[in-house]
Design a protein around this motif. Structure first.
Motif, PDB file in Angstrom:
ATOM      1  N   MET A 195      37.413  60.967  34.654  1.00 42.55           N
ATOM      2  CA  MET A 195      36.734  59.803  35.230  1.00 42.55           C
ATOM      3  C   MET A 195      36.545  58.701  34.185  1.00 42.55           C
ATOM      4  O   MET A 195      36.722  57.515  34.473  1.00 42.55           O
ATOM      5  N   TYR A 196      36.178  59.104  32.955  1.00 47.46           N
ATOM      6  CA  TYR A 196      36.045  58.109  31.882  1.00 47.46           C
ATOM      7  C   TYR A 196      37.357  57.350  31.674  1.00 47.46           C
ATOM      8  O   TYR A 196      37.359  56.124  31.532  1.00 47.46           O
ATOM      9  N   GLN A 197      38.463  58.086  31.656  1.00 47.07           N
ATOM     10  CA  GLN A 197      39.749  57.441  31.406  1.00 47.07           C
ATOM     11  C   GLN A 197      40.135  56.520  32.555  1.00 47.07           C
ATOM     12  O   GLN A 197      40.660  55.426  32.335  1.00 47.07           O
ATOM     13  N   SER A 198      39.848  56.953  33.779  1.00 49.37           N
ATOM     14  CA  SER A 198      40.146  56.123  34.942  1.00 49.37           C
ATOM     15  C   SER A 198      39.346  54.822  34.901  1.00 49.37           C
ATOM     16  O   SER A 198      39.885  53.726  35.152  1.00 49.37           O
ATOM     17  N   LEU A 199      38.061  54.917  34.568  1.00 49.18           N
ATOM     18  CA  LEU A 199      37.226  53.721  34.445  1.00 49.18           C
ATOM     19  C   LEU A 199      37.759  52.795  33.361  1.00 49.18           C
ATOM     20  O   LEU A 199      37.851  51.571  33.557  1.00 49.18           O
ATOM     21  N   ALA A 200      38.105  53.377  32.215  1.00 48.08           N
ATOM     22  CA  ALA A 200      38.623  52.572  31.101  1.00 48.08           C
ATOM     23  C   ALA A 200      39.893  51.830  31.510  1.00 48.08           C
ATOM     24  O   ALA A 200      40.039  50.633  31.240  1.00 48.08           O
ATOM     25  N   ASN A 201      40.798  52.540  32.173  1.00 54.50           N
ATOM     26  CA  ASN A 201      42.068  51.923  32.579  1.00 54.50           C
ATOM     27  C   ASN A 201      41.828  50.757  33.530  1.00 54.50           C
ATOM     28  O   ASN A 201      42.427  49.681  33.391  1.00 54.50           O
ATOM     29  N   LYS A 202      40.944  50.968  34.499  1.00 53.22           N
ATOM     30  CA  LYS A 202      40.699  49.924  35.508  1.00 53.22           C
ATOM     31  C   LYS A 202      39.990  48.713  34.891  1.00 53.22           C
ATOM     32  O   LYS A 202      40.274  47.557  35.247  1.00 53.22           O
ATOM     33  N   ILE A 203      39.075  48.947  33.978  1.00 52.38           N
ATOM     34  CA  ILE A 203      38.370  47.841  33.318  1.00 52.38           C
ATOM     35  C   ILE A 203      39.323  47.061  32.414  1.00 52.38           C
ATOM     36  O   ILE A 203      39.310  45.819  32.392  1.00 52.38           O
ATOM     37  N   ASN A 204      40.170  47.774  31.681  1.00 49.24           N
ATOM     38  CA  ASN A 204      41.136  47.094  30.811  1.00 49.24           C
ATOM     39  C   ASN A 204      42.149  46.287  31.621  1.00 49.24           C
ATOM     40  O   ASN A 204      42.551  45.191  31.211  1.00 49.24           O
ATOM     41  N   GLU A 205      42.556  46.814  32.758  1.00 48.92           N
ATOM     42  CA  GLU A 205      43.475  46.067  33.632  1.00 48.92           C
ATOM     43  C   GLU A 205      42.808  44.804  34.169  1.00 48.92           C
ATOM     44  O   GLU A 205      43.417  43.735  34.235  1.00 48.92           O
ATOM     45  N   ALA A 206      41.527  44.932  34.524  1.00 47.89           N
ATOM     46  CA  ALA A 206      40.788  43.776  35.047  1.00 47.89           C
ATOM     47  C   ALA A 206      40.641  42.688  33.990  1.00 47.89           C
ATOM     48  O   ALA A 206      40.589  41.493  34.315  1.00 47.89           O
ATOM     49  N   ALA A 207      40.584  43.089  32.719  1.00 49.46           N
ATOM     50  CA  ALA A 207      40.415  42.113  31.639  1.00 49.46           C
ATOM     51  C   ALA A 207      41.574  41.120  31.594  1.00 49.46           C
ATOM     52  O   ALA A 207      41.381  39.948  31.267  1.00 49.46           O
ATOM     53  N   SER A 208      42.771  41.588  31.932  1.00 51.30           N
ATOM     54  CA  SER A 208      43.954  40.722  31.841  1.00 51.30           C
ATOM     55  C   SER A 208      44.417  40.193  33.201  1.00 51.30           C
ATOM     56  O   SER A 208      45.459  39.549  33.286  1.00 51.30           O
ATOM     57  N   ASP A 209      43.662  40.468  34.244  1.00 44.09           N
ATOM     58  CA  ASP A 209      44.012  40.006  35.587  1.00 44.09           C
ATOM     59  C   ASP A 209      43.234  38.723  35.892  1.00 44.09           C
ATOM     60  O   ASP A 209      42.021  38.753  36.095  1.00 44.09           O
ATOM     61  N   PHE A 210      43.950  37.592  35.942  1.00 42.08           N
ATOM     62  CA  PHE A 210      43.282  36.308  36.137  1.00 42.08           C
ATOM     63  C   PHE A 210      42.579  36.236  37.489  1.00 42.08           C
ATOM     64  O   PHE A 210      41.625  35.484  37.663  1.00 42.08           O
ATOM     65  N   GLY A 211      43.022  37.057  38.449  1.00 40.46           N
ATOM     66  CA  GLY A 211      42.428  37.040  39.782  1.00 40.46           C
ATOM     67  C   GLY A 211      41.082  37.713  39.853  1.00 40.46           C
ATOM     68  O   GLY A 211      40.373  37.603  40.854  1.00 40.46           O
ATOM     69  N   ILE A 212      40.702  38.432  38.791  1.00 39.26           N
ATOM     70  CA  ILE A 212      39.398  39.111  38.758  1.00 39.26           C
ATOM     71  C   ILE A 212      38.481  38.360  37.810  1.00 39.26           C
ATOM     72  O   ILE A 212      38.790  38.175  36.633  1.00 39.26           O
ATOM     73  N   ARG A 213      37.339  37.922  38.335  1.00 41.29           N
ATOM     74  CA  ARG A 213      36.399  37.127  37.543  1.00 41.29           C
ATOM     75  C   ARG A 213      35.183  37.934  37.092  1.00 41.29           C
ATOM     76  O   ARG A 213      34.473  37.508  36.184  1.00 41.29           O
ATOM     77  N   ALA A 214      34.920  39.070  37.748  1.00 38.69           N
ATOM     78  CA  ALA A 214      33.766  39.900  37.387  1.00 38.69           C
ATOM     79  C   ALA A 214      34.006  41.316  37.893  1.00 38.69           C
ATOM     80  O   ALA A 214      34.769  41.530  38.840  1.00 38.69           O
ATOM     81  N   VAL A 215      33.356  42.280  37.258  1.00 31.85           N
ATOM     82  CA  VAL A 215      33.449  43.690  37.665  1.00 31.85           C
ATOM     83  C   VAL A 215      32.055  44.225  37.947  1.00 31.85           C
ATOM     84  O   VAL A 215      31.116  43.976  37.168  1.00 31.85           O
ATOM     85  N   VAL A 216      31.913  44.938  39.065  1.00 32.50           N
ATOM     86  CA  VAL A 216      30.654  45.586  39.427  1.00 32.50           C
ATOM     87  C   VAL A 216      30.878  47.105  39.421  1.00 32.50           C
ATOM     88  O   VAL A 216      31.813  47.603  40.046  1.00 32.50           O
ATOM     89  N   ILE A 217      30.022  47.829  38.714  1.00 32.79           N
ATOM     90  CA  ILE A 217      30.052  49.295  38.710  1.00 32.79           C
ATOM     91  C   ILE A 217      28.891  49.796  39.561  1.00 32.79           C
ATOM     92  O   ILE A 217      27.737  49.394  39.359  1.00 32.79           O
ATOM     93  N   CYS A 218      29.202  50.662  40.533  1.00 31.22           N
ATOM     94  CA  CYS A 218      28.175  51.195  41.428  1.00 31.22           C
ATOM     95  C   CYS A 218      28.473  52.658  41.716  1.00 31.22           C
ATOM     96  O   CYS A 218      29.312  53.265  41.050  1.00 31.22           O
ATOM     97  N   SER A 219      27.803  53.239  42.707  1.00 36.02           N
ATOM     98  CA  SER A 219      27.975  54.671  42.966  1.00 36.02           C
ATOM     99  C   SER A 219      27.792  55.000  44.439  1.00 36.02           C
ATOM    100  O   SER A 219      27.107  54.283  45.166  1.00 36.02           O
ATOM    101  N   ASN A 220      28.419  56.103  44.855  1.00 33.66           N
ATOM    102  CA  ASN A 220      28.165  56.684  46.176  1.00 33.66           C
ATOM    103  C   ASN A 220      27.168  57.831  46.023  1.00 33.66           C
ATOM    104  O   ASN A 220      27.060  58.440  44.956  1.00 33.66           O
ATOM    105  N   GLY A 221      26.453  58.133  47.091  1.00 39.11           N
ATOM    106  CA  GLY A 221      25.484  59.221  47.039  1.00 39.11           C
ATOM    107  C   GLY A 221      24.116  58.740  46.611  1.00 39.11           C
ATOM    108  O   GLY A 221      23.830  57.546  46.597  1.00 39.11           O
TER     109      GLY A 221
END
Length: 249
Positions: A30-56
């Motif tokens: 899960m840590y690696q998946s989060l890291a990958n998605k956050i790093n991808e968002a850093a270089s994606d001009f279409g993403i301006r902000a990231v929100v981390i939340c949870s189910n349950g």
């Protein structure tokens, strides 16, 4: 099966911890998946902000104890370090919506977020010492700068839980809301409408005084954390923790 759900809503990327049956305890995968998605968002001009939340009913119970007891990876390049450096170096606004229990990394990661919303019933804790460990995620540097040495020492040394109201008074969170996710998304969408380069440059300036120092602290904490996990003290604390959990069940 991925326990991290990713959804883009306009210019906002929402990352959801989706392992509710385990209180969203975080595994190395899960840590690696989060890291990958956050790093991808850093270089994606279409993403301006990231929100981390949870189910349950919990944000996260912290590290998956069984996963880490069997294979404690705390070296640079490990999934944990990949995640910590991803959130530390993320150039865009990072926002968290927190509810239920926010244990260990569930609290320390918030110190890397730019804005945090929390449900009134949220309970925060960093029980590292209670588990025979040391603070991680840069929290030994960030937390006393936020709340002062005396309050940081009280919370780290005792491992005690603190409320959303106390977190708000400390400056750890921005807002308490019955609908913490909607409040976080409202922040994200408002920021996403701002000039993006100005937002990125302002965040860089806000972090410029401590950015490199924090890199060194995260590395030092990681070394001490890894040594601690291999100690008799931590192994006994882990066994006591797991024994208490089994009695609760």
């Amino acid at each position: 099966m991925s326990f991290i759900k990713s959804e883009q809503i306009g210019a906002v990327l929402r990352l959801t911890l989706d392992r509710p049956e385990k209180k969203n305890a975080i595994t190395q995968e899960m840590y690696q998946s989060l890291a990958n998605k956050i790093n991808e968002a850093a270089s994606d001009f279409g993403i301006r902000a990231v929100v981390i939340c949870s189910n349950g009913d919990s944000f996260t119970a912290g590290n998956d104890i069984n996963d880490f007891a069997n294979d404690p990876q705390m070296d640079e390049g490990s999934p944990v370090f990949s995640f910590l450096f991803a959130i530390h170096n993320f150039p865009k606004p990072l926002i968290a919506a927190v509810k239920g229990r926010a244990v260990g990394i569930g609290t320390t990661m918030l110190m890397h977020c730019d804005l945090v919303t929390a449900n009134p019933d949220t309970k925060f804790s960093m029980p590292f010492v209670s588990l025979g460990l040391v603070a991680e995620g840069g929290s030994s540097y960030l937390f006393p700068r936020l709340v002062g040495h005396a309050k940081a020492a009280e919370i780290f040394f005792t491992g005690r839980t603190f409320s959303a109201d106390e977190a708000l008074s400390m400056g750890l969170i921005n807002q308490i809301s019955e609908d913490e996710l909607s409040a976080a998304m409202a922040f994200a969408q408002e920021i996403a409408e701002q000039p993006p380069t100005a937002v990125i440059n302002t965040k860089a300036l806000l972090k410029s005084g401590s950015h490199e120092a924090l890199n060194q602290v995260i590395r030092a904490e990681g070394e001490l954390f890894k040594m601690a996990t291999q100690s008799d003290e931590a192994q006994i604390a882990f066994m006591n923790f797991l024994a208490k959990k089994s009695k609760v069940k």
